[in-house]
Design a protein around this motif. Sequence first.
Motif, PDB file in Angstrom:
ATOM      1  N   VAL A 197       0.826  -1.202   0.000  1.00  0.00           N
ATOM      2  CA  VAL A 197       0.000   0.000   0.000  1.00  0.00           C
ATOM      3  C   VAL A 197       0.864   1.257   0.000  1.00  0.00           C
ATOM      4  CG1 VAL A 197      -1.742   1.315   1.279  1.00  0.00           C
ATOM      5  CG2 VAL A 197      -1.895  -1.169   1.181  1.00  0.00           C
ATOM      6  N   ALA A 198       1.842   1.320   0.915  1.00  0.00           N
ATOM      7  CA  ALA A 198       2.677   2.520   1.017  1.00  0.00           C
ATOM      8  C   ALA A 198       4.013   2.196   1.658  1.00  0.00           C
ATOM      9  CB  ALA A 198       1.952   3.580   1.846  1.00  0.00           C
ATOM     10  N   GLN A 199       5.013   2.957   1.284  1.00  0.00           N
ATOM     11  CA  GLN A 199       6.342   2.851   1.899  1.00  0.00           C
ATOM     12  C   GLN A 199       6.366   3.719   3.162  1.00  0.00           C
ATOM     13  OE1 GLN A 199       8.489   0.765  -1.318  1.00  0.00           O
ATOM     14  NE2 GLN A 199       9.276   1.273   0.612  1.00  0.00           N
ATOM     15  N   THR A 200       7.073   3.252   4.173  1.00  0.00           N
ATOM     16  CA  THR A 200       7.280   4.063   5.378  1.00  0.00           C
ATOM     17  C   THR A 200       8.783   4.162   5.613  1.00  0.00           C
ATOM     18  OG1 THR A 200       7.211   2.166   6.864  1.00  0.00           O
ATOM     19  CG2 THR A 200       5.106   3.246   6.391  1.00  0.00           C
ATOM     20  N   ARG A 201       9.155   4.917   6.629  1.00  0.00           N
ATOM     21  CA  ARG A 201      10.578   5.070   6.912  1.00  0.00           C
ATOM     22  C   ARG A 201      11.223   3.744   7.300  1.00  0.00           C
ATOM     23  NH1 ARG A 201      11.308   8.650  11.471  1.00  0.00           N
ATOM     24  NH2 ARG A 201       9.364   9.536  10.773  1.00  0.00           N
ATOM     25  N   GLY A 202      10.506   2.940   8.092  1.00  0.00           N
ATOM     26  CA  GLY A 202      11.094   1.703   8.583  1.00  0.00           C
ATOM     27  C   GLY A 202      10.601   0.447   7.887  1.00  0.00           C
ATOM     28  N   GLY A 203       9.901   0.602   6.781  1.00  0.00           N
ATOM     29  CA  GLY A 203       9.375  -0.564   6.081  1.00  0.00           C
ATOM     30  C   GLY A 203       8.256  -0.161   5.141  1.00  0.00           C
ATOM     31  N   PHE A 204       7.088  -0.784   5.309  1.00  0.00           N
ATOM     32  CA  PHE A 204       5.958  -0.438   4.459  1.00  0.00           C
ATOM     33  C   PHE A 204       4.659  -0.912   5.085  1.00  0.00           C
ATOM     34  CE2 PHE A 204       8.016  -4.267   2.976  1.00  0.00           C
ATOM     35  CZ  PHE A 204       6.990  -5.189   2.938  1.00  0.00           C
ATOM     36  N   VAL A 205       3.556  -0.454   4.503  1.00  0.00           N
ATOM     37  CA  VAL A 205       2.220  -0.854   4.927  1.00  0.00           C
ATOM     38  C   VAL A 205       1.689  -1.805   3.855  1.00  0.00           C
ATOM     39  CG1 VAL A 205      -0.136  -0.067   5.400  1.00  0.00           C
ATOM     40  CG2 VAL A 205       1.823   1.328   6.124  1.00  0.00           C
ATOM     41  N   ALA A 206       1.134  -2.936   4.313  1.00  0.00           N
ATOM     42  CA  ALA A 206       0.579  -3.925   3.392  1.00  0.00           C
ATOM     43  C   ALA A 206      -0.851  -4.242   3.790  1.00  0.00           C
ATOM     44  CB  ALA A 206       1.429  -5.193   3.416  1.00  0.00           C
ATOM     45  N   GLN A 207      -1.670  -4.566   2.792  1.00  0.00           N
ATOM     46  CA  GLN A 207      -3.078  -4.896   3.031  1.00  0.00           C
ATOM     47  C   GLN A 207      -3.316  -6.351   2.669  1.00  0.00           C
ATOM     48  OE1 GLN A 207      -5.782  -2.219   1.125  1.00  0.00           O
ATOM     49  NE2 GLN A 207      -7.559  -3.463   1.563  1.00  0.00           N
ATOM     50  N   SER A 208      -3.907  -7.092   3.595  1.00  0.00           N
ATOM     51  CA  SER A 208      -4.185  -8.511   3.398  1.00  0.00           C
ATOM     52  C   SER A 208      -5.235  -8.714   2.316  1.00  0.00           C
ATOM     53  CB  SER A 208      -4.673  -9.134   4.704  1.00  0.00           C
ATOM     54  OG  SER A 208      -5.127 -10.446   4.475  1.00  0.00           O
ATOM     55  N   LEU A 209      -5.011  -9.700   1.447  1.00  0.00           N
ATOM     56  CA  LEU A 209      -6.019 -10.046   0.449  1.00  0.00           C
ATOM     57  C   LEU A 209      -7.093 -10.942   1.057  1.00  0.00           C
ATOM     58  CD1 LEU A 209      -3.965 -10.743  -2.812  1.00  0.00           C
ATOM     59  CD2 LEU A 209      -5.168  -8.670  -2.131  1.00  0.00           C
ATOM     60  N   ILE A 210      -6.836 -11.466   2.258  1.00  0.00           N
ATOM     61  CA  ILE A 210      -7.816 -12.343   2.911  1.00  0.00           C
ATOM     62  C   ILE A 210      -8.896 -11.521   3.608  1.00  0.00           C
ATOM     63  CG2 ILE A 210      -8.157 -14.044   4.748  1.00  0.00           C
ATOM     64  CD1 ILE A 210      -5.405 -15.181   4.071  1.00  0.00           C
ATOM     65  N   ASP A 211      -8.475 -10.577   4.471  1.00  0.00           N
ATOM     66  CA  ASP A 211      -9.461  -9.836   5.262  1.00  0.00           C
ATOM     67  C   ASP A 211      -9.367  -8.310   5.103  1.00  0.00           C
ATOM     68  OD1 ASP A 211      -7.141  -9.258   6.652  1.00  0.00           O
ATOM     69  OD2 ASP A 211      -7.687 -10.449   8.420  1.00  0.00           O
ATOM     70  N   ASN A 212      -8.529  -7.845   4.178  1.00  0.00           N
ATOM     71  CA  ASN A 212      -8.342  -6.416   3.887  1.00  0.00           C
ATOM     72  C   ASN A 212      -7.774  -5.610   5.044  1.00  0.00           C
ATOM     73  OD1 ASN A 212      -9.081  -6.464   1.183  1.00  0.00           O
ATOM     74  ND2 ASN A 212     -11.246  -6.251   1.678  1.00  0.00           N
ATOM     75  N   LYS A 213      -7.274  -6.270   6.095  1.00  0.00           N
ATOM     76  CA  LYS A 213      -6.656  -5.539   7.198  1.00  0.00           C
ATOM     77  C   LYS A 213      -5.276  -5.055   6.772  1.00  0.00           C
ATOM     78  CE  LYS A 213      -9.032  -7.736  11.012  1.00  0.00           C
ATOM     79  NZ  LYS A 213      -8.934  -8.597  12.166  1.00  0.00           N
ATOM     80  N   ARG A 214      -4.935  -3.871   7.251  1.00  0.00           N
ATOM     81  CA  ARG A 214      -3.615  -3.313   6.946  1.00  0.00           C
ATOM     82  C   ARG A 214      -2.666  -3.599   8.102  1.00  0.00           C
ATOM     83  NH1 ARG A 214      -4.041   2.167   3.474  1.00  0.00           N
ATOM     84  NH2 ARG A 214      -5.502   1.355   1.937  1.00  0.00           N
ATOM     85  N   ILE A 215      -1.430  -3.930   7.740  1.00  0.00           N
ATOM     86  CA  ILE A 215      -0.412  -4.159   8.758  1.00  0.00           C
ATOM     87  C   ILE A 215       0.844  -3.377   8.395  1.00  0.00           C
ATOM     88  CG2 ILE A 215      -1.253  -6.468   9.356  1.00  0.00           C
ATOM     89  CD1 ILE A 215       1.159  -7.598   7.757  1.00  0.00           C
TER      90      ILE A 215
END
Length: 142
Positions: free
Chosen positions: A19-37
Amino acid sequence: MSLEKVLAISGKPGLYKLVAQTRGGFVAQSLIDNKRISVTMQNNVSVLSEIAIYTLEEEVPLHVVLKKIKDKENGEIASVKPKDSKDKLEEYFFDILPNYDEDRVYASDIKKVIQWYNLLQKHNMLDLLEVDAKEEATDEEE
């Protein structure tokens, strides 16, 4: 979007969309339940476009294997279930990739590929396979 934006994160089920890059990694969205981590650099992350399956001659890119499954299934959900027996999974995989290396490709790998295919199919993302195939053809021409 291509398979370069689809991720497998070790220890987490299913696939994730970048979904997006961050300073320490990135944000990802699950294809199973659409939750972002939030994913840090400590996580073991694989980009689907960089995964390959061993055969007796070479390594076949994952998008090629997924495209073969798509062609076999006419774009529908895989006819075998990831929870089917080891023999049934291997038989199915032999239909798709007859020369895959049985010593280096385990039943657990086949399960994962089928689960990933089914997730991509469910989210209408199988068209990404065509994008990756075109990009690969362009790269080979250069």
